[in-house]
Design a protein around this motif. Structure first.
Motif, PDB file in Angstrom:
ATOM      1  N   ILE A  19       0.859  -1.178   0.000  1.00  0.00           N
ATOM      2  CA  ILE A  19       0.000   0.000   0.000  1.00  0.00           C
ATOM      3  C   ILE A  19       0.894   1.225   0.000  1.00  0.00           C
ATOM      4  O   ILE A  19       1.826   1.334   0.807  1.00  0.00           O
ATOM      5  CB  ILE A  19      -0.916   0.040   1.251  1.00  0.00           C
ATOM      6  N   THR A  20       0.639   2.174  -0.912  1.00  0.00           N
ATOM      7  CA  THR A  20       1.404   3.419  -0.932  1.00  0.00           C
ATOM      8  C   THR A  20       0.452   4.598  -0.857  1.00  0.00           C
ATOM      9  O   THR A  20      -0.707   4.504  -1.235  1.00  0.00           O
ATOM     10  CB  THR A  20       2.270   3.540  -2.199  1.00  0.00           C
ATOM     11  N   TRP A  21       0.961   5.713  -0.365  1.00  0.00           N
ATOM     12  CA  TRP A  21       0.180   6.939  -0.288  1.00  0.00           C
ATOM     13  C   TRP A  21       1.141   8.117  -0.215  1.00  0.00           C
ATOM     14  O   TRP A  21       2.338   7.966   0.052  1.00  0.00           O
ATOM     15  CB  TRP A  21      -0.749   6.930   0.927  1.00  0.00           C
ATOM     16  N   VAL A  22       0.628   9.319  -0.458  1.00  0.00           N
ATOM     17  CA  VAL A  22       1.442  10.526  -0.410  1.00  0.00           C
ATOM     18  C   VAL A  22       1.273  11.198   0.946  1.00  0.00           C
ATOM     19  O   VAL A  22       0.159  11.536   1.348  1.00  0.00           O
ATOM     20  CB  VAL A  22       1.066  11.506  -1.536  1.00  0.00           C
ATOM     21  N   GLN A  23       2.392  11.356   1.631  1.00  0.00           N
ATOM     22  CA  GLN A  23       2.387  12.057   2.911  1.00  0.00           C
ATOM     23  C   GLN A  23       2.473  13.556   2.635  1.00  0.00           C
ATOM     24  O   GLN A  23       3.367  14.006   1.919  1.00  0.00           O
ATOM     25  CB  GLN A  23       3.585  11.611   3.751  1.00  0.00           C
ATOM     26  N   PRO A  24       1.539  14.367   3.144  1.00  0.00           N
ATOM     27  CA  PRO A  24       1.571  15.808   2.873  1.00  0.00           C
ATOM     28  C   PRO A  24       2.874  16.444   3.340  1.00  0.00           C
ATOM     29  O   PRO A  24       3.588  15.915   4.201  1.00  0.00           O
ATOM     30  CB  PRO A  24       0.375  16.345   3.681  1.00  0.00           C
ATOM     31  N   ALA A  25       3.158  17.592   2.750  1.00  0.00           N
ATOM     32  CA  ALA A  25       4.369  18.324   3.094  1.00  0.00           C
ATOM     33  C   ALA A  25       4.364  18.717   4.569  1.00  0.00           C
ATOM     34  O   ALA A  25       3.322  19.066   5.133  1.00  0.00           O
ATOM     35  CB  ALA A  25       4.493  19.565   2.221  1.00  0.00           C
ATOM     36  N   GLY A  26       5.531  18.629   5.187  1.00  0.00           N
ATOM     37  CA  GLY A  26       5.683  19.050   6.574  1.00  0.00           C
ATOM     38  C   GLY A  26       6.631  20.227   6.644  1.00  0.00           C
ATOM     39  O   GLY A  26       7.111  20.738   5.619  1.00  0.00           O
ATOM     40  N   ARG A  48      -7.797   9.570   9.211  1.00  0.00           N
ATOM     41  CA  ARG A  48      -7.385  10.956   9.011  1.00  0.00           C
ATOM     42  C   ARG A  48      -6.934  11.540  10.343  1.00  0.00           C
ATOM     43  O   ARG A  48      -7.705  11.580  11.300  1.00  0.00           O
ATOM     44  CB  ARG A  48      -8.534  11.776   8.438  1.00  0.00           C
ATOM     45  N   ASP A  49      -5.682  11.979  10.380  1.00  0.00           N
ATOM     46  CA  ASP A  49      -5.127  12.502  11.613  1.00  0.00           C
ATOM     47  C   ASP A  49      -5.937  13.695  12.106  1.00  0.00           C
ATOM     48  O   ASP A  49      -6.135  14.665  11.372  1.00  0.00           O
ATOM     49  CB  ASP A  49      -3.668  12.909  11.391  1.00  0.00           C
ATOM     50  N   ARG A  50      -6.407  13.632  13.336  1.00  0.00           N
ATOM     51  CA  ARG A  50      -7.292  14.678  13.858  1.00  0.00           C
ATOM     52  C   ARG A  50      -6.568  15.997  14.077  1.00  0.00           C
ATOM     53  O   ARG A  50      -7.196  17.045  14.191  1.00  0.00           O
ATOM     54  CB  ARG A  50      -7.947  14.233  15.162  1.00  0.00           C
ATOM     55  N   PHE A  51      -5.225  15.969  14.124  1.00  0.00           N
ATOM     56  CA  PHE A  51      -4.467  17.195  14.345  1.00  0.00           C
ATOM     57  C   PHE A  51      -3.988  17.819  13.033  1.00  0.00           C
ATOM     58  O   PHE A  51      -4.183  19.006  12.786  1.00  0.00           O
ATOM     59  CB  PHE A  51      -3.279  16.923  15.270  1.00  0.00           C
ATOM     60  N   SER A  52      -3.350  16.998  12.187  1.00  0.00           N
ATOM     61  CA  SER A  52      -2.783  17.527  10.936  1.00  0.00           C
ATOM     62  C   SER A  52      -3.747  17.463   9.762  1.00  0.00           C
ATOM     63  O   SER A  52      -3.561  18.141   8.759  1.00  0.00           O
ATOM     64  CB  SER A  52      -1.509  16.761  10.575  1.00  0.00           C
ATOM     65  N   GLY A  53      -4.772  16.608   9.859  1.00  0.00           N
ATOM     66  CA  GLY A  53      -5.676  16.415   8.734  1.00  0.00           C
ATOM     67  C   GLY A  53      -5.139  15.454   7.693  1.00  0.00           C
ATOM     68  O   GLY A  53      -5.809  15.170   6.704  1.00  0.00           O
ATOM     69  N   ALA A  54      -3.915  14.955   7.895  1.00  0.00           N
ATOM     70  CA  ALA A  54      -3.308  14.040   6.930  1.00  0.00           C
ATOM     71  C   ALA A  54      -4.020  12.698   6.955  1.00  0.00           C
ATOM     72  O   ALA A  54      -4.421  12.202   8.007  1.00  0.00           O
ATOM     73  CB  ALA A  54      -1.829  13.856   7.237  1.00  0.00           C
ATOM     74  N   PHE A  55      -4.151  12.097   5.776  1.00  0.00           N
ATOM     75  CA  PHE A  55      -4.785  10.786   5.626  1.00  0.00           C
ATOM     76  C   PHE A  55      -3.676   9.757   5.502  1.00  0.00           C
ATOM     77  O   PHE A  55      -2.848   9.828   4.589  1.00  0.00           O
ATOM     78  CB  PHE A  55      -5.653  10.792   4.366  1.00  0.00           C
ATOM     79  N   LYS A  56      -3.615   8.795   6.430  1.00  0.00           N
ATOM     80  CA  LYS A  56      -2.496   7.861   6.421  1.00  0.00           C
ATOM     81  C   LYS A  56      -2.838   6.629   7.245  1.00  0.00           C
ATOM     82  O   LYS A  56      -3.867   6.578   7.932  1.00  0.00           O
ATOM     83  CB  LYS A  56      -1.247   8.528   6.982  1.00  0.00           C
ATOM     84  N   LEU A  57      -1.942   5.642   7.162  1.00  0.00           N
ATOM     85  CA  LEU A  57      -2.126   4.431   7.950  1.00  0.00           C
ATOM     86  C   LEU A  57      -1.930   4.744   9.436  1.00  0.00           C
ATOM     87  O   LEU A  57      -1.057   5.520   9.818  1.00  0.00           O
ATOM     88  CB  LEU A  57      -1.136   3.353   7.519  1.00  0.00           C
ATOM     89  N   ASP A 121     -11.772  17.400   0.602  1.00  0.00           N
ATOM     90  CA  ASP A 121     -10.554  16.748   0.132  1.00  0.00           C
ATOM     91  C   ASP A 121     -10.871  15.372  -0.432  1.00  0.00           C
ATOM     92  O   ASP A 121     -11.903  14.768  -0.103  1.00  0.00           O
ATOM     93  CB  ASP A 121      -9.544  16.600   1.272  1.00  0.00           C
ATOM     94  N   VAL A 122      -9.990  14.886  -1.283  1.00  0.00           N
ATOM     95  CA  VAL A 122     -10.079  13.524  -1.807  1.00  0.00           C
ATOM     96  C   VAL A 122      -8.713  12.874  -1.586  1.00  0.00           C
ATOM     97  O   VAL A 122      -7.690  13.404  -2.023  1.00  0.00           O
ATOM     98  CB  VAL A 122     -10.443  13.501  -3.305  1.00  0.00           C
ATOM     99  N   PHE A 123      -8.708  11.753  -0.900  1.00  0.00           N
ATOM    100  CA  PHE A 123      -7.465  11.073  -0.574  1.00  0.00           C
ATOM    101  C   PHE A 123      -7.343   9.791  -1.397  1.00  0.00           C
ATOM    102  O   PHE A 123      -8.349   9.190  -1.785  1.00  0.00           O
ATOM    103  CB  PHE A 123      -7.419  10.735   0.915  1.00  0.00           C
ATOM    104  N   GLU A 124      -6.097   9.391  -1.642  1.00  0.00           N
ATOM    105  CA  GLU A 124      -5.856   8.217  -2.471  1.00  0.00           C
ATOM    106  C   GLU A 124      -4.828   7.295  -1.831  1.00  0.00           C
ATOM    107  O   GLU A 124      -3.844   7.747  -1.236  1.00  0.00           O
ATOM    108  CB  GLU A 124      -5.329   8.618  -3.859  1.00  0.00           C
TER     109      GLU A 124
END
Length: 256
Positions: A19-26, A48-57, A121-124
């Motif tokens: 599984i791959t995904w794009v981690q948003p810029a930090g 979806r991280d409740r603090f950063s909004g990033a969608f990730k495992l 947003d749309v996450f992939e």
């Protein structure tokens, strides 16, 4: 009753799904592509991280999970109102849906894009599943005498069919079916069509519908009851039954 044997992949020594995904810029760095590998019997939650909004495992709150079991990649949808769309990365517009609360749904594609809307947003995720089991060639049934198997890939009508399906074959599942005038422009100057015309293109479309492709009523009508054009019906049937594939795009000139 004799059961045909199948070619089963050798037991996996390492991961069977990725599984791959794009981690948003930090702070101080740009977006990065991340990956995780899953072996037989393993699973991975995503959200979806409740603090950063990033969608990730591993993020909370959870949206769903991936799991590998019995040589299958499965996905679960933990949401109450969000549908996950799973697109075949090898099949143009082919897709399936994991509806809300659907658990352990098998992902039917070897390579897929999982699309998840959340707010504006749309996450992939991109998923690479286990190698499928295949029936041994000597046990496969040869349907070579069926008209669908007799499409001549060197013919003008087949070039028209490929041009009709080109936008979908290039991965745009929402692309409109090309008009006859667009087909004239796309095929002009090719080895098969030096000076195509609207009448010649229409002739080959009619030939496909009447002689080569069994475009029956199910393909002529959409879910809303609207009557499809012959072009739309041909594209729907050809894509659904793999009459054309990405390799056939070589019959067309490179896009400008």
């Amino acid at each position: 009753m004799h059961t045909p044997s199948s070619s089963r992949p050798a037991p996996a020594v390492g991961p069977t799904a990725t599984i791959t995904w794009v981690q948003p810029a930090g702070p101080g760095d740009g977006p990065t592509r991340r990956r995780t590998d899953l072996c037989e019997g393993e699973s991975a939650d995503f959200g979806r991280d409740r603090f950063s909004g990033a969608f990730k495992l591993g993020a909370q709150p959870l949206f769903g999970s991936f799991e590998v079991d019995d040589d299958r990649l499965m996905i679960s949808n933990y949401t109450t109102s969000t549908t996950f769309v799973i697109e075949n990365l090898e099949g143009g517009s082919e897709l399936v849906k994991a509806r809300p609360r659907h658990l352990r749904m098998s992902v039917p594609f070897e390579m897929s894009r999982i699309i998840i809307p959340a707010g504006m947003d749309v996450f992939e995720f991109t998923a690479f599943g286990p190698e499928p089991q295949m029936l041994d060639a000597e046990h496969a049934i040869d349907y070579g005498n069926v008209p669908l198997a007799r499409l001549d890939t060197a013919s003008k009508y087949f070039a028209v069919l490929v041009a009709l399906c080109e936008p979908r074959l290039r991965g745009n599942s929402m692309a409109a079916v090309p008009s006859v005038q667009e087909l004239v422009a796309r095929l002009r100057g090719t080895d098969l069509f030096t000076l195509p015309s609207r009448s010649s293109i229409n002739y080959h479309i009619d030939y496909l519908v009447e002689q080569k492709v069994p475009v029956t009523q199910w393909a002529k009508y959409g879910d809303d009851g609207r009557r499809h054009s012959k072009r739309e019906a041909l594209v729907a049937f050809a894509m659904r039954f793999d009459l054309v594939s990405e390799e056939h795009l070589d019959l067309l000139p490179r896009p400008a």
